[in-house]
Design a protein around this motif. Structure first.
Motif, PDB file in Angstrom:
ATOM      1  N   PRO A 354       0.670  -1.109   0.432  1.00  0.00           N
ATOM      2  CA  PRO A 354       0.011  -0.354  -0.189  1.00  0.00           C
ATOM      3  C   PRO A 354       0.914   0.547  -0.150  1.00  0.00           C
ATOM      4  O   PRO A 354       1.445   1.388   0.665  1.00  0.00           O
ATOM      5  CB  PRO A 354      -0.956  -0.317   1.071  1.00  0.00           C
ATOM      6  N   MET A 355       0.220   2.325  -0.829  1.00  0.00           N
ATOM      7  CA  MET A 355       1.643   3.205  -0.844  1.00  0.00           C
ATOM      8  C   MET A 355       0.363   4.183   0.013  1.00  0.00           C
ATOM      9  O   MET A 355      -0.852   4.610   0.143  1.00  0.00           O
ATOM     10  CB  MET A 355       1.186   3.794  -2.354  1.00  0.00           C
ATOM     11  N   PRO A 356       1.280   5.521   0.858  1.00  0.00           N
ATOM     12  CA  PRO A 356       1.113   6.460   1.422  1.00  0.00           C
ATOM     13  C   PRO A 356      -0.243   6.809   0.446  1.00  0.00           C
ATOM     14  O   PRO A 356       0.056   7.735  -0.319  1.00  0.00           O
ATOM     15  CB  PRO A 356       1.490   7.334   2.552  1.00  0.00           C
ATOM     16  N   SER A 357      -1.578   7.814   1.472  1.00  0.00           N
ATOM     17  CA  SER A 357      -2.105   7.950   1.021  1.00  0.00           C
ATOM     18  C   SER A 357      -2.687   9.585   2.008  1.00  0.00           C
ATOM     19  O   SER A 357      -3.148   8.908   3.067  1.00  0.00           O
ATOM     20  CB  SER A 357      -3.579   7.871   0.673  1.00  0.00           C
ATOM     21  N   GLY A 358      -2.859  10.650   1.386  1.00  0.00           N
ATOM     22  CA  GLY A 358      -4.186  11.702   1.449  1.00  0.00           C
ATOM     23  C   GLY A 358      -3.057  12.623   2.552  1.00  0.00           C
ATOM     24  O   GLY A 358      -1.411  12.825   2.417  1.00  0.00           O
ATOM     25  N   LEU A 359      -3.431  12.936   4.148  1.00  0.00           N
ATOM     26  CA  LEU A 359      -2.486  14.269   4.887  1.00  0.00           C
ATOM     27  C   LEU A 359      -1.513  13.172   5.906  1.00  0.00           C
ATOM     28  O   LEU A 359      -2.115  12.357   6.332  1.00  0.00           O
ATOM     29  CB  LEU A 359      -3.069  14.941   5.359  1.00  0.00           C
ATOM     30  N   ASN A 360       0.250  12.956   5.516  1.00  0.00           N
ATOM     31  CA  ASN A 360       1.368  12.147   5.966  1.00  0.00           C
ATOM     32  C   ASN A 360       1.536  12.904   7.181  1.00  0.00           C
ATOM     33  O   ASN A 360       2.465  11.945   7.016  1.00  0.00           O
ATOM     34  CB  ASN A 360       2.075  11.578   4.825  1.00  0.00           C
TER      35      ASN A 360
END
Length: 372
Positions: A354-360
């Motif tokens: 899974p690739m990071p998504s959103g505000l990290n």
């Protein structure tokens, strides 16, 4: 020397071992006609290919004998006809012999830049493709009476600060890592131009690190409901079975109390965004951020007291594509040569994590004042 309507002060031949005989002959002819030709490290030693090899080698050697017999260990300028041939191994010293002013933004500050001449002066496209940014005076390789800066992402523009030092023009540049700007120089002063907003960050910022809520405006597969986010992180970590396999747009919402303090503007720093963000403040569209440094000027949208911030973040479809491949879904419904691996064979993306998504990362509101 001109080509395609563009004037060049020199033609530089980097260290090369092979060159067609007619190309070398043409370079020699250009020097005879007045051009400056620069050979770095060595003259080419042979011609490429095997067809008619002896004939082409003889033509090549005949031209080579007409070039200055020099030692490349030293920078040498040799007049040739109306022009000159410059040779050497020290790149900086050899190029300096062309009497071409260097662009300090590249040699001293590590910026990337393209410069073109136009009817009113010169225009530059400047990028800080490095970990550090730039905040200071930069000497230009051209003279100017005035200059303007343009932000290609936000559309902001304004007259740049200039000063003359030792007969050279300096411009004040502020660029963060990853940021780009357009610079236009002029040979005449500008009239009625608003000044570029050079910002000076105040010594503290408002950390928006808790109280966020998240819901999905769009998502495949669908994700319903609201999620309380105490500390911002990738939405792939929320407690929902589709969070690691979706593509869509998540909406982060936060209400804040803006402190009453003097500031010329406020910068919303979104931190690590995956991948693009649209910001609304108090129901007004405050802009889009789709590349580092993911910052927007938002002071005109804020008010004293309570403010509502909404950040719509759209992720990449990578997580969804990986899940479709794991499920054996035939999503490739078109013939596209690029949907292959490095060997141009059909490829599966089922192994993708899974690739990071959103505000990290942490989001901040930064009060700023005009620097000048």
């Amino acid at each position: 020397m001109t080509s395609g309507g563009t004037a060049y002060k020199a033609l530089v031949v980097p260290a090369a071992h092979l060159m067609p005989a007619d190309v070398l002959a043409h370079l020699s002819k250009l020097a005879q006609q007045g051009a400056t030709i620069v050979f770095l490290e060595n003259y080419p030693t042979d011609v490429p290919g095997y067809a008619n090899l002896d004939k082409r080698r003889n033509a090549y050697r005949a031209t080579l004998q007409q070039l200055p017999a020099v030692s490349f260990s030293e920078t040498t300028v040799t007049p040739v006809g109306k022009g000159k041939i410059i040779t050497g191994t020290d790149y900086a010293r050899t190029l300096a012999s062309c009497n071409i002013p260097i662009e300090e933004m590249k040699t001293e500050f590590g910026l990337q830049a393209i410069r073109r001449v136009n009817s009113t002066g010169h225009h530059y496209f400047i990028s800080s493709l490095q970990e550090k940014g730039v905040d200071g005076w930069v000497t230009l390789g051209v003279q100017a009476k005035a200059a303007a800066l343009f932000n290609p992402v936000t559309g902001e523009s304004g007259e740049a600060r200039l000063q003359q030092v030792n007969g050279q023009t300096q411009v004040y540049l502020q660029l963060k890592s990853g940021e780009s700007v357009l610079l236009q120089t002029y040979q005449k002063p500008l009239t009625d131009a608003k000044p570029w907003f050079y910002k000076q960050e105040q010594p503290f910022s408002l950390r928006l690190d808790h109280g966020w809520q998240l819901h999905f405006a769009e998502s495949q597969p669908e994700i319903k409901g609201n999620f309380n986010i105490d500390q911002l992180c990738s939405w792939t970590t929320i407690q929902h079975p589709a969070a690691t396999i979706n593509m869509g747009t998540g909406v982060y919402t936060l209400e804040i109390e803006l402190p009453d303090l003097p500031a010329d503007d406020w910068i919303l720093d979104l931190g690590d965004v995956r991948e693009s963000a649209r910001v609304r403040i108090n129901g007004q569209d405050a802009g889009c951020a789709w590349a580092v440094p993911y910052e927007l000027r938002v002071g005109s949208f804020l008010k004293k007291g309570k403010n509502r911030i909404e950040v719509e973040v759209t992720n990449l479809p990578a997580n969804r594509i990986a899940e479709l491949d794991r499920q054996g879904v035939k999503w490739r419904k078109f013939k596209e040569i690029n949907i292959v691996n490095l060997n141009y064979r059909p490829s599966s993306y089922a192994h993708w994590a899974p690739m990071p998504s959103g505000l990290n990362s942490e989001v901040r509101l930064i009060p700023v004042n005009r620097k000048f």
